[in-house]
Write a protein that holds these residues in place. Structure first.
Motif, PDB file in Angstrom:
ATOM      1  N   SER A 233      18.876   1.456 -34.537  1.00 14.55           N
ATOM      2  CA  SER A 233      18.701   2.798 -35.089  1.00 14.55           C
ATOM      3  C   SER A 233      17.454   3.423 -34.496  1.00 14.55           C
ATOM      4  CB  SER A 233      18.562   2.711 -36.617  1.00 14.55           C
ATOM      5  OG  SER A 233      18.468   4.003 -37.194  1.00 14.55           O
ATOM      6  N   ALA A 234      17.455   4.751 -34.354  1.00 14.99           N
ATOM      7  CA  ALA A 234      16.295   5.461 -33.815  1.00 14.99           C
ATOM      8  C   ALA A 234      16.008   6.699 -34.657  1.00 14.99           C
ATOM      9  CB  ALA A 234      16.538   5.860 -32.360  1.00 14.99           C
ATOM     10  N   GLN A 235      14.747   7.127 -34.621  1.00 12.19           N
ATOM     11  CA  GLN A 235      14.325   8.299 -35.391  1.00 12.19           C
ATOM     12  C   GLN A 235      13.141   8.971 -34.704  1.00 12.19           C
ATOM     13  OE1 GLN A 235      12.340   7.426 -39.078  1.00 12.19           O
ATOM     14  NE2 GLN A 235      12.671   9.453 -39.931  1.00 12.19           N
ATOM     15  N   PHE A 236      13.178  10.299 -34.672  1.00 14.46           N
ATOM     16  CA  PHE A 236      12.017  11.099 -34.284  1.00 14.46           C
ATOM     17  C   PHE A 236      11.793  12.148 -35.367  1.00 14.46           C
ATOM     18  CE2 PHE A 236      13.147   9.401 -30.149  1.00 14.46           C
ATOM     19  CZ  PHE A 236      11.923   9.243 -29.504  1.00 14.46           C
ATOM     20  N   GLU A 237      10.528  12.518 -35.588  1.00 20.85           N
ATOM     21  CA  GLU A 237      10.217  13.446 -36.681  1.00 20.85           C
ATOM     22  C   GLU A 237       9.100  14.406 -36.296  1.00 20.85           C
ATOM     23  OE1 GLU A 237       8.560  13.200 -41.318  1.00 20.85           O
ATOM     24  OE2 GLU A 237       8.433  11.456 -39.994  1.00 20.85           O
ATOM     25  N   HIS A 238       9.300  15.665 -36.647  1.00 16.89           N
ATOM     26  CA  HIS A 238       8.240  16.670 -36.573  1.00 16.89           C
ATOM     27  C   HIS A 238       8.128  17.389 -37.911  1.00 16.89           C
ATOM     28  CE1 HIS A 238       6.699  16.615 -32.561  1.00 16.89           C
ATOM     29  NE2 HIS A 238       7.820  16.969 -31.958  1.00 16.89           N
ATOM     30  N   THR A 239       6.945  17.910 -38.198  1.00 18.58           N
ATOM     31  CA  THR A 239       6.734  18.827 -39.319  1.00 18.58           C
ATOM     32  C   THR A 239       6.653  20.235 -38.747  1.00 18.58           C
ATOM     33  OG1 THR A 239       5.522  17.199 -40.643  1.00 18.58           O
ATOM     34  CG2 THR A 239       5.184  19.501 -41.184  1.00 18.58           C
ATOM     35  N   ILE A 240       7.392  21.150 -39.349  1.00 18.80           N
ATOM     36  CA  ILE A 240       7.423  22.532 -38.853  1.00 18.80           C
ATOM     37  C   ILE A 240       7.185  23.525 -39.982  1.00 18.80           C
ATOM     38  CG2 ILE A 240       9.093  21.844 -37.077  1.00 18.80           C
ATOM     39  CD1 ILE A 240      11.202  23.522 -38.621  1.00 18.80           C
ATOM     40  N   GLY A 241       6.824  24.737 -39.589  1.00 17.22           N
ATOM     41  CA  GLY A 241       6.721  25.851 -40.521  1.00 17.22           C
ATOM     42  C   GLY A 241       7.563  27.010 -40.017  1.00 17.22           C
ATOM     43  N   ILE A 242       8.320  27.618 -40.902  1.00 23.27           N
ATOM     44  CA  ILE A 242       9.133  28.774 -40.520  1.00 23.27           C
ATOM     45  C   ILE A 242       8.221  29.996 -40.394  1.00 23.27           C
ATOM     46  CG2 ILE A 242      11.085  30.259 -41.129  1.00 23.27           C
ATOM     47  CD1 ILE A 242      11.877  27.392 -40.429  1.00 23.27           C
ATOM     48  N   THR A 243       8.332  30.687 -39.271  1.00 20.28           N
ATOM     49  CA  THR A 243       7.531  31.897 -39.009  1.00 20.28           C
ATOM     50  C   THR A 243       8.431  33.134 -39.083  1.00 20.28           C
ATOM     51  OG1 THR A 243       7.921  31.808 -36.614  1.00 20.28           O
ATOM     52  CG2 THR A 243       6.030  30.558 -37.475  1.00 20.28           C
ATOM     53  N   GLU A 244       7.861  34.291 -38.834  1.00 21.32           N
ATOM     54  CA  GLU A 244       8.638  35.537 -38.870  1.00 21.32           C
ATOM     55  C   GLU A 244       9.724  35.550 -37.800  1.00 21.32           C
ATOM     56  OE1 GLU A 244       8.452  37.879 -41.111  1.00 21.32           O
ATOM     57  OE2 GLU A 244       6.670  37.133 -42.152  1.00 21.32           O
ATOM     58  N   SER A 245       9.467  34.899 -36.674  1.00 21.12           N
ATOM     59  CA  SER A 245      10.397  34.977 -35.546  1.00 21.12           C
ATOM     60  C   SER A 245      11.070  33.656 -35.187  1.00 21.12           C
ATOM     61  CB  SER A 245       9.656  35.497 -34.307  1.00 21.12           C
ATOM     62  OG  SER A 245       8.573  34.633 -33.990  1.00 21.12           O
TER      63      SER A 245
END
Length: 264
Positions: A233-245
Motif C-alpha cells: 500500500s502507498a500514501q501521499f498527503e498534503h494539507t491545503i487551503g481553498i482560496t478565491e481562485s
C-alpha cells in the motif's frame, strides 16, 4: 465561521498554516537522505522528534488518543498508523510512508510521503507514482464551486484505471487549530456529492492506494492498519487551503522531494 459544520478560516490564518505546513515539509525533506536499508523505524521517529522540538514545535501524534510515538511509519503492506519500533529494520526495496504532523504556534501542519530503502522494483515504483498522481489529481479538483466528493471521484477514477484499489476505511480531514475537524475527505465517490468547497476551508488530501484489494484490518496494537491480503500500500498527503481562485498547498517540499523516489 462554519459552513456545513466545516470551519471557514480567515485570510490571516493562511499565514499560520503556511508556517506549520512549511515545517512539516521541512521534516520530510530531511528524510530523503536518511532513509536507507538498515535503519529502524524508531530511528526515523527519533530523528523527526528531535527536529520538530528544535524548531519549537510539538509532534502532534505523540500521546494523541494514546499513540506512543511522534510520527507514523507504515512499511510495505501497512496502510497507515504504523508505530515506530527499534525492531522494525528496513531492508533493501522496502517502501515506507512517514506521516508527520507538527503543532506550530497552535496550528497543525500535516503531510506524508513515501520513501524507498535502497532500490525500488518496477512494480512498487508504479504503485508509488500512481499514488502520487492521485494526490495531485485530487488537489487539482479542490477549488471553489467544486464539491467535496469531486476530489474522491477523480482519485478513484485514476487509481482504478491502473488496476489499483482505493482504501475506504481512512480519509483526509479538516485541520487548522485542531488535528481533525470536518470535513471527511473521501478518496472515492461520485461527482457532485458532499458540500460545496468555499474559500477558507483547510483540509488534507491523503489517498491510500493498494496493489491488491482495498480492504484493511487493524492489528492488536489498536493502531496499525494493514491490507487484509498483505498487498503493498502507498500514501501521499498534503494539507491545503481553498482560496478565491483555487487552492494553496501548505506542505510543499522545499528541496523538490515531494516525490522522493529515484526513477528506475
Amino acid at each position: 465561521m462554519k459552513s456545513n459544520n466545516i470551519p471557514i478560516n480567515k485570510k490571516e490564518d493562511f499565514f499560520k498554516m503556511r508556517n506549520a505546513g512549511h515545517l512539516a515539509a521541512k521534516i520530510l525533506d530531511n528524510l530523503f537522505d536518511l532513509i536507507e536499508p538498515g535503519i529502524s523505524t524508531l530511528e526515523i521517529n527519533d530523528y523527526c522528534h528531535s527536529l520538530i522540538i528544535k524548531n519549537k514545535a510539538i509532534p502532534a501524534p505523540l500521546n494523541y488518543k494514546g499513540f506512543p510515538k511522534s510520527v507514523c511509519t507504515s512499511v510495505n503492506h501497512v496502510v497507515c498508523h504504523g508505530i515506530p519500533s527499534e525492531n522494525k529494520i528496513l531492508n533493501n526495496g522496502d517502501i515506507i510512508n512517514v506521516d508527520v504532523t507538527v503543532i506550530l504556534d497552535g496550528w497543525y501542519g500535516d503531510s506524508s510521503r513515501m520513501y524507498v530503502a535502497g532500490k525500488v522494483n518496477k512494480k512498487n515504483y508504479d504503485l508509488l507514482k500512481t499514488t502520487y498522481e492521485c494526490l495531485l489529481i485530487g488537489i487539482e479538483e479542490a477549488k471553489p464551486g467544486k464539491h467535496l466528493s469531486d476530489i474522491g471521484f477523480k482519485i478513484q477514477e485514476h487509481a482504478e484505471s491502473k488496476n489499483y484499489s482505493v482504501v475506504r476505511d481512512f480519509c483526509g480531514h479538516g485541520i487548522g487549530k485542531e488535528f481533525h475537524t470536518p470535513p471527511s475527505v473521501l478518496h472515492y465517490g461520485n461527482v457532485g456529492d458532499g458540500p460545496e468547497l468555499l474559500p477558507g476551508m483547510f483540509f488534507t488530501i491523503e489517498p491510500m492506494i493498494n496493489l491488491g484489494d482495498w480492504k484493511v484490518k487493524i492489528l492488536k496494537d489498536g493502531w496499525t492498519a494493514v491490507t487484509k491480503d498483505k498487498s503493498y500500500s502507498a500514501q501521499f498527503e498534503h494539507t491545503i487551503g481553498i482560496t478565491e481562485s483555487g487552492n494553496e498547498i501548505f506542505t510543499l517540499s522545499q528541496n523538490n522531494t515531494d516525490f522522493p523516489i529515484k526513477e528506475i
